[in-house]
Structures are given as C-alpha cells and as structure tokens.
Scaffold this motif. Structure first.
Motif, PDB file in Angstrom:
ATOM      1  N   ASN A  48       1.018  11.845  -0.224  1.00 15.59           N
ATOM      2  CA  ASN A  48       0.584  11.947  -1.467  1.00 15.59           C
ATOM      3  C   ASN A  48      -0.722  12.970  -1.540  1.00 15.59           C
ATOM      4  N   ASN A  49      -1.076  13.571  -0.482  1.00 18.34           N
ATOM      5  CA  ASN A  49      -2.199  14.525  -0.432  1.00 18.34           C
ATOM      6  C   ASN A  49      -1.367  16.057  -0.213  1.00 18.34           C
ATOM      7  N   HIS A  50      -2.438  16.870  -0.195  1.00 20.73           N
ATOM      8  CA  HIS A  50      -1.719  18.257  -0.090  1.00 20.73           C
ATOM      9  C   HIS A  50      -2.850  19.198   0.749  1.00 20.73           C
ATOM     10  N   CYS A  51      -3.167  18.644   1.854  1.00 20.24           N
ATOM     11  CA  CYS A  51      -4.092  19.394   3.151  1.00 20.24           C
ATOM     12  C   CYS A  51      -3.206  20.733   3.501  1.00 20.24           C
ATOM     13  N   PRO A  52      -4.068  21.801   3.568  1.00 20.42           N
ATOM     14  CA  PRO A  52      -3.628  23.163   3.748  1.00 20.42           C
ATOM     15  C   PRO A  52      -3.309  23.278   5.101  1.00 20.42           C
ATOM     16  N   PHE A  53      -3.645  22.458   6.121  1.00 18.61           N
ATOM     17  CA  PHE A  53      -3.347  22.464   7.216  1.00 18.61           C
ATOM     18  C   PHE A  53      -2.217  21.722   7.800  1.00 18.61           C
ATOM     19  N   CYS A  54      -1.598  21.181   7.022  1.00 22.75           N
ATOM     20  CA  CYS A  54      -0.566  20.069   7.493  1.00 22.75           C
ATOM     21  C   CYS A  54       0.931  20.729   7.384  1.00 22.75           C
ATOM     22  N   PRO A  55       1.807  20.530   8.027  1.00 20.64           N
ATOM     23  CA  PRO A  55       2.989  21.096   7.948  1.00 20.64           C
ATOM     24  C   PRO A  55       3.818  20.547   6.541  1.00 20.64           C
ATOM     25  N   LEU A  91       3.526   8.698  11.114  1.00 20.38           N
ATOM     26  CA  LEU A  91       3.868   9.839  12.073  1.00 20.38           C
ATOM     27  C   LEU A  91       3.103  10.982  11.258  1.00 20.38           C
ATOM     28  N   SER A  92       3.884  11.816  10.546  1.00 17.75           N
ATOM     29  CA  SER A  92       3.172  13.011   9.620  1.00 17.75           C
ATOM     30  C   SER A  92       3.477  12.623   8.259  1.00 17.75           C
ATOM     31  N   ASN A  93       2.981  11.504   7.871  1.00 12.25           N
ATOM     32  CA  ASN A  93       3.172  10.662   6.496  1.00 12.25           C
ATOM     33  C   ASN A  93       1.844  10.109   6.127  1.00 12.25           C
ATOM     34  N   THR A 121      -4.779   6.930   7.906  1.00 12.65           N
ATOM     35  CA  THR A 121      -4.379   7.122   6.346  1.00 12.65           C
ATOM     36  C   THR A 121      -5.430   8.015   5.818  1.00 12.65           C
ATOM     37  N   ASN A 122      -4.775   8.626   4.767  1.00 16.35           N
ATOM     38  CA  ASN A 122      -5.942   9.582   4.098  1.00 16.35           C
ATOM     39  C   ASN A 122      -6.762   8.800   3.038  1.00 16.35           C
ATOM     40  N   GLY A 123      -6.444   7.505   2.932  1.00 17.71           N
ATOM     41  CA  GLY A 123      -7.295   6.513   2.335  1.00 17.71           C
ATOM     42  C   GLY A 123      -7.364   6.654   0.718  1.00 17.71           C
ATOM     43  N   ASP A 146     -11.155  11.091   5.490  1.00 19.60           N
ATOM     44  CA  ASP A 146     -11.392  11.264   4.034  1.00 19.60           C
ATOM     45  C   ASP A 146     -11.611  12.883   4.005  1.00 19.60           C
ATOM     46  N   TYR A 147     -10.563  13.498   3.648  1.00 18.43           N
ATOM     47  CA  TYR A 147     -10.438  15.237   3.395  1.00 18.43           C
ATOM     48  C   TYR A 147     -11.011  15.644   2.019  1.00 18.43           C
ATOM     49  N   ARG A 148     -11.933  16.190   2.076  1.00 15.77           N
ATOM     50  CA  ARG A 148     -12.740  16.938   1.099  1.00 15.77           C
ATOM     51  C   ARG A 148     -12.638  18.525   1.146  1.00 15.77           C
TER      52      ARG A 148
END
Ligand SMILES: C[S@@+](CC[C@H](N)C(=O)[O-])C[C@H]1O[C@@H](n2cnc3c(N)ncnc32)[C@H](O)[C@@H]1O
Ligand code: SF4
Ligand code: SF4
Length: 278
Positions: A48-55, A91-93, A121-123, A146-148
C-alpha cells in the motif's frame, strides 16, 4: 568504516573469509550446505506504499495470495524438522495487508512455541490495538520502517499513529522503529530496478546460505531479491523443504558465490547481504 545506506550498515571492512572457509569446509565434508537459519514467507504480494527505491515501483506484479493449506504445510514441515528460528511473514510486500495475519501467527505458535514470528512493516495500517492483538496472539517482533519524504528535515518524526504506538511501547524491545527516508539509494534488487552498472567488487553475498524464501505459491526462491520469480528450487507440495534447500542447481549458485562469481539472478544483482541484518 561503517557506511550507512538506507537501513543497511554495509561494513566494507568486515572480513567474510572465515565464514566462506567454514561454508566450503562444511560442503566438502557433508556434500551440502548448513541448514537455513531464517525463513521468509510471501503470504501475499501487494503493498500500500510507493517507495521509489522498491521493485514495486518498476515491475507490475499480479496480486497473489498464498493458499491457507500451503501456509500450513510450510509451518507443519518446518516444525517436523525441528526448525526453531525466525519466521518472517513477508517478503517484498506489506504484511499488514494480510487479513489472516493473526490466524497465521496463532497457527504457527500453536504448532511450536520455538518459532520466532516476525514482521517488517511500513506501519501505515498499524494501531496500538493492532500491536496489542498481534503480540497477544504470539508475534515475537515488529520492525517498523517509517518512510518519509521529509526525513532530512525531520530526522525523528514518526508518521500517523506511529508516535502513539512508540509512546505505548517505548520500553518494549519487541517493537522497533526505523526512521527511513524515501530518498534513500538502495541496491537494484536482483536487477529488478534499473540502475547503472558499476565495476565495483560487490563482495560475498551470504543470503542463500542462511535464508529460506517461499513465494506465495509455495515455491522456494533464491532470495528476497527474486521479485519476479526468476528462480525456483521446488514447491512445498511436491518436494521436502530439505530436498529443495539442497537442490543441486541451488548449490551451483551458492558455490559460484563462494568462488566470487555471480551466475543466474546474482549476475544482475548489485546487492549483498551483510552480517548485521537480522
Ligand atoms: C521490501 S520491504 C517489505 C516490508 C515492508 N513493506 C517495509 O517496507 O518495511 C523489506 C525491506 O526491503 C527494503 N528494500 C526496499 N527496496 C529495497 C532495495 N531496492 N534494496 C534493498 N532493500 C530494499 C525495505 O526498505 C525493507 O527494509
Ligand atoms: S519498501 Fe515496503 S513499503 Fe515500500 S513499496 Fe516496497 S514493499 Fe511497499
Ligand atoms: S547476489 Fe543478489 S540475487 Fe544473488 S543471492 Fe545475493 S541478494 Fe540474491
């Protein structure tokens, strides 16, 4: 020297030679490598997140959800062989999207108290009540990333309900918070993220010597970086875990890594596992 890259303490000075010598000696004496120390299970594939460094940002992955029977078979077989290490339910989720998470933890803990049940988790969906419930049902550890986007300006700010959780649990070592930035530069995840190639010596990767990774279908994969299922060493419904772990094509990749060569998925990957990661 410790170089901080994202959440990874990459120790350039760490001498992995003794570990490699141990693995080579063990293989010569036993004809196989030591048993895995950790297990990761992809109970579903989405986030449910959109981190730019993630596959996830570069690959369209169909939604996959593990059958309940497949999950139980994995846990049952791990318990039957006396496994007593970490079982990470992701895994990657994003593990909190798994609506059977509490049932999965409870099932595993009922089978064996010796399993160490864990999530990273991204929390974003986490609440105090949910943390209470997860621990009450046997979860042993939560690692919150916690990605910000504004981390550089707010090094210790926690997002959403995480501050409340932090205060409720601030002396409890079962939950940890990583102050992560969306601007981190991370590795290319088995070539699943386009990055410029470099001639840098990447060093030894010990991932496939210690972690057993299950896809949502129950296939055994090389490592977490196999985001698009390029490898497969057998399925939990068709072969025993030990047979898959000791598969000759799996050993071929491991032996190459020990020789300082990267074949198969590793040939596209610029990651390597350091020894400090849990
Ligand atoms: C893929 S996430 C899954 C769990 C959860 N969604 C989270 O982000 O915490 C697991 C770990 O992989 C890390 N990760 C993401 N992209 C990566 C990359 N390109 N290279 C290495 N690790 C990465 C995440 O930061 C996290 O620590
Ligand atoms: S790093 Fe985790 S939270 Fe971020 S997009 Fe990837 S799986 Fe989702
Ligand atoms: S080098 Fe990359 S692809 Fe190969 S085992 Fe290590 S993390 Fe996986």
């Amino acid at each position: 020297m410790i170089q901080q890259v994202g959440n990874k303490n990459i120790r350039k000075d760490l001498d992995h030679k003794s570990d490699q010598s141990f693995l080579i000696k063990f293989y010569k004496e036993n004809g196989c490598f030591p048993q895995f120390k950790q297990v990761l299970i992809e109970t579903r594939t989405d986030c449910n997140n959109h981190c730019p460094f993630c596959p996830h940002a570069f690959n369209k992955k169909e939604l996959g959800i593990m059958d309940w029977n497949t999950y139980c078979k994995i846990i049952d077989e791990l318990c039957a062989i006396g496994y007593n290490g970490r079982v990470a339910l992701m895994l990657s989720n994003e593990p909190l999207l798994e609506d059977r998470l509490v049932d999965m933890i409870r099932y595993a803990k009922n089978k064996s108290q010796r399993l160490f049940m864990d999530i990273t988790t991204n929390g974003r969906l986490l609440t105090v009540e949910m943390v209470d419930q997860l621990f009450a049902n046997g979860l042993d550890n939560i690692n919150v990333n916690d990605y910000r986007g504004d981390r550089e300006k707010n090094p210790y700010k926690l997002s959403g309900k995480l501050q409340e959780i932090y205060e409720a649990y601030n002396n409890n070592p079962k939950i940890t918070f990583q102050y992560r930035s969306l601007n981190e530069q991370l590795p290319n995840y088995g070539g699943n993220i386009p990055q410029e190639e470099s001639n840098e010596d990447l060093g030894f990767c010990n991932f496939p010597f210690r972690k057993l990774v299950f896809s949502y279908k129950g296939d055994i994969l090389l490592c977490c970086s196999d985001f698009m299922y390029a490898t497969n060493f057998g399925n939990i419904h068709e072969r025993s875990i030990i047979e898959c772990w000791n598969d000759s094509s799996f050993d071929k990749i491991r032996l190459s890594l020990l020789e300082g060569k990267r074949i198969s998925l590793c040939s596209k990957c610029n990651d390597y596992q350091d020894y400090n990661t849990f």
